[in-house]
Design a protein around this motif. Structure first.
Motif, PDB file in Angstrom:
ATOM      1  N   ALA A   1       0.857  -1.203   0.000  1.00 27.75           N
ATOM      2  CA  ALA A   1       0.000   0.000   0.000  1.00 27.75           C
ATOM      3  C   ALA A   1       0.887   1.245   0.000  1.00 27.75           C
ATOM      4  O   ALA A   1       2.044   1.200   0.432  1.00 27.75           O
ATOM      5  N   PHE A   2       0.325   2.356  -0.461  1.00 23.88           N
ATOM      6  CA  PHE A   2       1.115   3.591  -0.548  1.00 23.88           C
ATOM      7  C   PHE A   2       1.077   4.399   0.754  1.00 23.88           C
ATOM      8  O   PHE A   2       2.075   4.502   1.474  1.00 23.88           O
ATOM      9  N   ILE A   3      -0.079   4.949   1.081  1.00 23.53           N
ATOM     10  CA  ILE A   3      -0.066   6.056   2.049  1.00 23.53           C
ATOM     11  C   ILE A   3       0.016   5.590   3.501  1.00 23.53           C
ATOM     12  O   ILE A   3       0.414   6.355   4.376  1.00 23.53           O
ATOM     13  N   GLY A   4      -0.347   4.326   3.750  1.00 23.22           N
ATOM     14  CA  GLY A   4      -0.269   3.840   5.133  1.00 23.22           C
ATOM     15  C   GLY A   4       1.140   3.971   5.693  1.00 23.22           C
ATOM     16  O   GLY A   4       1.336   4.409   6.840  1.00 23.22           O
TER      17      GLY A   4
ATOM     18  N   GLN B   1      -2.224  -1.679  -8.288  1.00 24.61           N
ATOM     19  CA  GLN B   1      -3.101  -1.586  -7.105  1.00 24.61           C
ATOM     20  C   GLN B   1      -3.739  -0.203  -6.931  1.00 24.61           C
ATOM     21  O   GLN B   1      -4.949  -0.076  -6.790  1.00 24.61           O
ATOM     22  N   GLN B   2      -2.908   0.836  -6.922  1.00 24.05           N
ATOM     23  CA  GLN B   2      -3.438   2.172  -6.637  1.00 24.05           C
ATOM     24  C   GLN B   2      -4.342   2.670  -7.764  1.00 24.05           C
ATOM     25  O   GLN B   2      -5.310   3.400  -7.520  1.00 24.05           O
ATOM     26  N   ALA B   3      -4.018   2.274  -9.007  1.00 24.38           N
ATOM     27  CA  ALA B   3      -4.853   2.700 -10.144  1.00 24.38           C
ATOM     28  C   ALA B   3      -6.173   1.942 -10.164  1.00 24.38           C
ATOM     29  O   ALA B   3      -7.206   2.508 -10.540  1.00 24.38           O
TER      30      ALA B   3
ATOM     31  N   GLU C   1      -8.225   9.513   5.890  1.00 32.26           N
ATOM     32  CA  GLU C   1      -7.708  10.050   4.624  1.00 32.26           C
ATOM     33  C   GLU C   1      -8.820  10.758   3.836  1.00 32.26           C
ATOM     34  O   GLU C   1      -9.996  10.603   4.104  1.00 32.26           O
ATOM     35  N   LYS C   2      -8.407  11.543   2.852  1.00 39.24           N
ATOM     36  CA  LYS C   2      -9.325  12.228   1.969  1.00 39.24           C
ATOM     37  C   LYS C   2      -9.584  11.395   0.723  1.00 39.24           C
ATOM     38  O   LYS C   2      -8.783  10.497   0.473  1.00 39.24           O
ATOM     39  N   PRO C   3     -10.571  11.638  -0.109  1.00 42.31           N
ATOM     40  CA  PRO C   3     -11.728  12.473   0.231  1.00 42.31           C
ATOM     41  C   PRO C   3     -12.511  11.787   1.356  1.00 42.31           C
ATOM     42  O   PRO C   3     -12.533  10.563   1.435  1.00 42.31           O
TER      43      PRO C   3
ATOM     44  N   PRO D   1      -8.954   2.557   0.709  1.00 44.38           N
ATOM     45  CA  PRO D   1      -9.641   3.251  -0.381  1.00 44.38           C
ATOM     46  C   PRO D   1     -10.896   3.988   0.126  1.00 44.38           C
ATOM     47  O   PRO D   1     -11.454   3.652   1.181  1.00 44.38           O
ATOM     48  N   ASN D   2     -11.355   4.935  -0.672  1.00 44.84           N
ATOM     49  CA  ASN D   2     -12.376   5.903  -0.232  1.00 44.84           C
ATOM     50  C   ASN D   2     -13.690   5.285   0.253  1.00 44.84           C
ATOM     51  O   ASN D   2     -14.330   5.811   1.160  1.00 44.84           O
ATOM     52  N   ASN D   3     -14.124   4.176  -0.387  1.00 43.95           N
ATOM     53  CA  ASN D   3     -15.441   3.620  -0.042  1.00 43.95           C
ATOM     54  C   ASN D   3     -15.512   3.149   1.411  1.00 43.95           C
ATOM     55  O   ASN D   3     -16.600   3.020   1.970  1.00 43.95           O
ATOM     56  N   TRP D   4     -14.362   2.924   2.037  1.00 41.71           N
ATOM     57  CA  TRP D   4     -14.356   2.454   3.426  1.00 41.71           C
ATOM     58  C   TRP D   4     -14.275   3.603   4.443  1.00 41.71           C
ATOM     59  O   TRP D   4     -14.432   3.377   5.650  1.00 41.71           O
ATOM     60  N   HIS D   5     -13.971   4.810   3.998  1.00 45.32           N
ATOM     61  CA  HIS D   5     -13.732   5.898   4.964  1.00 45.32           C
ATOM     62  C   HIS D   5     -14.930   6.113   5.902  1.00 45.32           C
ATOM     63  O   HIS D   5     -14.762   6.209   7.119  1.00 45.32           O
ATOM     64  N   PHE D   6     -16.119   6.213   5.305  1.00 46.65           N
ATOM     65  CA  PHE D   6     -17.302   6.517   6.130  1.00 46.65           C
ATOM     66  C   PHE D   6     -17.642   5.388   7.102  1.00 46.65           C
ATOM     67  O   PHE D   6     -17.729   5.629   8.309  1.00 46.65           O
TER      68      PHE D   6
ATOM     69  N   HIS E   1      -5.638  16.351   5.018  1.00 47.07           N
ATOM     70  CA  HIS E   1      -5.241  17.239   3.925  1.00 47.07           C
ATOM     71  C   HIS E   1      -3.841  17.744   4.285  1.00 47.07           C
ATOM     72  O   HIS E   1      -3.682  18.773   4.931  1.00 47.07           O
ATOM     73  N   ASN E   2      -2.839  16.978   3.877  1.00 48.12           N
ATOM     74  CA  ASN E   2      -1.452  17.251   4.280  1.00 48.12           C
ATOM     75  C   ASN E   2      -0.884  18.511   3.657  1.00 48.12           C
ATOM     76  O   ASN E   2       0.023  19.128   4.200  1.00 48.12           O
ATOM     77  N   TYR E   3      -1.419  18.928   2.488  1.00 50.38           N
ATOM     78  CA  TYR E   3      -0.781  20.059   1.795  1.00 50.38           C
ATOM     79  C   TYR E   3      -0.994  21.393   2.514  1.00 50.38           C
ATOM     80  O   TYR E   3      -0.254  22.335   2.299  1.00 50.38           O
TER      81      TYR E   3
HETATM   82  P1  NAD Z   1      -3.546   1.500  -1.519  1.00 52.14           P
HETATM   83  O1  NAD Z   1      -4.361   0.702  -2.467  1.00 52.14           O
HETATM   84  O2  NAD Z   1      -2.088   1.625  -1.755  1.00 52.14           O
HETATM   85  O3  NAD Z   1      -3.744   0.916  -0.046  1.00 52.14           O
HETATM   86  C1  NAD Z   1      -5.003   0.624   0.504  1.00 52.14           C
HETATM   87  C2  NAD Z   1      -4.831  -0.397   1.627  1.00 52.14           C
HETATM   88  O4  NAD Z   1      -6.072  -0.504   2.327  1.00 52.14           O
HETATM   89  C3  NAD Z   1      -4.485  -1.790   1.150  1.00 52.14           C
HETATM   90  O5  NAD Z   1      -3.471  -2.352   1.987  1.00 52.14           O
HETATM   91  C4  NAD Z   1      -5.783  -2.580   1.319  1.00 52.14           C
HETATM   92  O6  NAD Z   1      -5.615  -3.982   1.517  1.00 52.14           O
HETATM   93  C5  NAD Z   1      -6.331  -1.888   2.559  1.00 52.14           C
HETATM   94  N1  NAD Z   1      -7.780  -2.074   2.755  1.00 52.14           N
HETATM   95  C6  NAD Z   1      -8.783  -1.919   1.863  1.00 52.14           C
HETATM   96  N2  NAD Z   1      -9.971  -2.098   2.453  1.00 52.14           N
HETATM   97  C7  NAD Z   1      -9.699  -2.408   3.744  1.00 52.14           C
HETATM   98  C8  NAD Z   1     -10.521  -2.721   4.864  1.00 52.14           C
HETATM   99  N3  NAD Z   1     -11.842  -2.762   4.781  1.00 52.14           N
HETATM  100  N4  NAD Z   1      -9.921  -2.999   6.039  1.00 52.14           N
HETATM  101  C9  NAD Z   1      -8.566  -2.977   6.172  1.00 52.14           C
HETATM  102  N5  NAD Z   1      -7.748  -2.660   5.140  1.00 52.14           N
HETATM  103  C10 NAD Z   1      -8.315  -2.376   3.948  1.00 52.14           C
HETATM  104  O7  NAD Z   1      -4.226   2.924  -1.457  1.00 52.14           O
HETATM  105  P2  NAD Z   1      -3.485   4.313  -1.133  1.00 52.14           P
HETATM  106  O8  NAD Z   1      -2.944   4.895  -2.367  1.00 52.14           O
HETATM  107  O9  NAD Z   1      -2.582   4.135   0.029  1.00 52.14           O
HETATM  108  O10 NAD Z   1      -4.743   5.213  -0.710  1.00 52.14           O
HETATM  109  C11 NAD Z   1      -5.440   4.988   0.500  1.00 52.14           C
HETATM  110  C12 NAD Z   1      -6.222   6.246   0.877  1.00 52.14           C
HETATM  111  O11 NAD Z   1      -5.301   7.307   1.075  1.00 52.14           O
HETATM  112  C13 NAD Z   1      -7.185   6.749  -0.186  1.00 52.14           C
HETATM  113  O12 NAD Z   1      -8.344   7.232   0.416  1.00 52.14           O
HETATM  114  C14 NAD Z   1      -6.446   7.868  -0.876  1.00 52.14           C
HETATM  115  O13 NAD Z   1      -7.321   8.855  -1.409  1.00 52.14           O
HETATM  116  C15 NAD Z   1      -5.629   8.418   0.253  1.00 52.14           C
HETATM  117  N6  NAD Z   1      -4.351   9.033  -0.182  1.00 52.14           N
HETATM  118  C16 NAD Z   1      -4.040  10.264   0.277  1.00 52.14           C
HETATM  119  C17 NAD Z   1      -2.851  10.885  -0.069  1.00 52.14           C
HETATM  120  C18 NAD Z   1      -2.508  12.230   0.495  1.00 52.14           C
HETATM  121  O14 NAD Z   1      -1.602  12.888  -0.011  1.00 52.14           O
HETATM  122  N7  NAD Z   1      -3.179  12.687   1.546  1.00 52.14           N
HETATM  123  C19 NAD Z   1      -1.969  10.250  -0.960  1.00 52.14           C
HETATM  124  C20 NAD Z   1      -2.315   8.954  -1.408  1.00 52.14           C
HETATM  125  C21 NAD Z   1      -3.507   8.370  -1.009  1.00 52.14           C
END
Ligand code: NAD
Length: 388
Positions: free
Chosen positions: A16-19, A182-184, A109-111, A88-93, A137-139
């Motif tokens: 994953a990226f942002i974690g 993955q991210q795309a 995370e956003k949105p 991903p976004n669908n889980w935020h809420f 919103h880190n920026y």
């Molecule tokens: P990613 O696909 O790299 O990582 C998502 C991770 O979430 C994966 O490890 C996946 O297995 C896990 N996941 C998915 N559903 C889950 C659930 N129900 N329970 C536990 N884990 C779950 O995605 P990403 O690029 O890291 O983006 C994640 C979020 O961060 C998005 O909402 C994105 O908009 C946001 N983001 C923000 C910034 C920023 O600059 N603030 C940059 C990148 C991404």
């Protein structure tokens, strides 16, 4: 009594990226400790992540629901103080809602959500819970962005007339989602990203940056959203005209098919007396331009920055000339969020310089902007009013 604040994470599994960015940033000041997580949609992969992070096995959960249940069963002195939602976004809420209702603080995370209606719903849940909620919103957490905000506020620019904010990237110029990148993959699936593609993913940062620095609200938008990649169901490019609540005009352009562009978030704010210019890829400088005068390059970490902007000084860790950037900006939001949680726990007043991080109100503005831009682009009307 001073203590470390205990962090949990949902999302941010292997690959994953942002974690990982959140984990590095949260630990930067040594005051936050990651103690638990449900790191992946696949429970087994989530456990592997827990091993990689050397976490206690009993605190690495298969699902976020299990995490809530088992953390609640722990004594309050061991339980996580807050959870970071980096899925991903669908889980935020749903994840934010369930943790807030269970009595945990949340950083998301956003949105913020998938729709404006959900965002308004989340605001009510945050209020009812009495817990602290932060939106990443880190920026707007860079020192020179905080300086820019304070310069506008104290009138250095005169009245704001025009705002240009651009956020071009090029990484989605090819249909890499079709190769399973993955991210795309989830960003181009409206069930996971929401109705907005690029406009939601990085247009939301642009909107947030423009409103943060100017202190103005976008009232109307005229947008053209395009999906340049055949068959991609969400936009990958957006060109928007903006109207602000003081009569200022704006242009917001954001794109993920602009080959050669990496993470080119930049903003220009033009006032009746002067202008400012900031580029995320060169975040330690802010350009200040007055009529008939040479351009001034204001540089992070200098006493004149601190004198103008205590918020910028608070967001600065190392002296001028030693670059700070992306990780430090995330860390600034973490620092303020964590200190706010502790102060509230001790029933102490929270200084506005500490309570300085985006929250649910910014999340609502983001969703209102995304929905208005999508609606306007679809219906061919010239202007669409934001609904909140
Ligand atoms: P990613 O696909 O790299 O990582 C998502 C991770 O979430 C994966 O490890 C996946 O297995 C896990 N996941 C998915 N559903 C889950 C659930 N129900 N329970 C536990 N884990 C779950 O995605 P990403 O690029 O890291 O983006 C994640 C979020 O961060 C998005 O909402 C994105 O908009 C946001 N983001 C923000 C910034 C920023 O600059 N603030 C940059 C990148 C991404």
């Amino acid at each position: 009594m001073a203590r470390k604040i205990r962090m949990g994470m949902v999302g941010g599994g292997k690959g994953a990226f942002i974690g990982a960015v959140h984990r590095m940033a949260a630990s930067l000041d040594g005051k936050i400790e990651l103690v638990a997580g449900a790191f992946d949609i696949d429970p087994e992969r989530g456990k592997l992540m827990g091993d990689e992070l050397c976490l206690d096995h009993s605190r690495v959960y298969g699902t976020y629901k299990e995490m809530i249940e088992k953390e609640l069963a722990l004594p309050a002195s061991k339980r996580v103080d807050f959870v970071s939602v980096v899925t991903p976004n669908n889980w935020h809420f749903p994840i934010s809602k369930d943790f807030l209702e269970a009595g945990f603080n949340v950083l998301c995370e956003k949105p913020m959500t998938m729709s404006l209606a959900e965002a308004i719903g989340l605001e009510n849940i945050v209020k009812k819970s009495g817990k602290t909620f932060a939106l990443m919103h880190n920026y707007t957490a860079y020192p020179m962005v905080k300086l820019a905000k304070d310069m506008v506020k104290c009138g250095d620019l005169g009245t704001v007339r025009k705002v240009i904010v651009i956020y071009p990237q090029g990484w989605l110029a090819r249909p890499i989602e079709k190769q399973g990148q993955q991210q795309a993959s989830w960003r181009t699936d409206p069930k996971q990203s929401g109705a907005g593609g690029c406009i939601g993913d990085i247009g939301s940062h642009s909107e947030n940056l423009a409103e943060y620095i100017t202190g103005l609200k976008i009232t109307e938008v005229c947008a053209e959203l395009t999906s340049f990649i055949e068959g991609r169901p969400v936009d990958d490019d957006a060109n928007c005209l903006l109207r602000f609540d003081n009569g200022a005009k704006g242009v917001l352009h954001t794109s993920q098919i602009s080959i050669g562009e990496e993470n080119g978030l930049s903003i220009w704010v033009h006032g009746t007396d002067a202008s400012i210019e900031w580029h995320q890829e060169h975040p330690n400088q802010l350009l200040f331009k007055k009529l008939d005068a040479p351009v001034e390059i204001l540089s992070r970490g200098n006493p004149y920055v601190a004198a103008k902007s205590p918020a910028a000084a608070r967001a600065t860790r190392v002296p001028s000339g030693h670059p700070e950037g992306f990780l430090e900006a995330f860390a600034n939001n973490y620092k303020n969020f964590a200190e706010t949680i502790l102060l509230k726990e001790e029933a102490k007043e929270v200084d506005p310089l500490v309570n300085d991080f985006p929250s649910v109100a910014e999340g609502i503005r983001g969703m209102a902007f995304i929905e208005a831009a999508i609606a306007n682009s679809k219906n061919n009307e010239k202007w669409t009013k934001l609904k909140h």
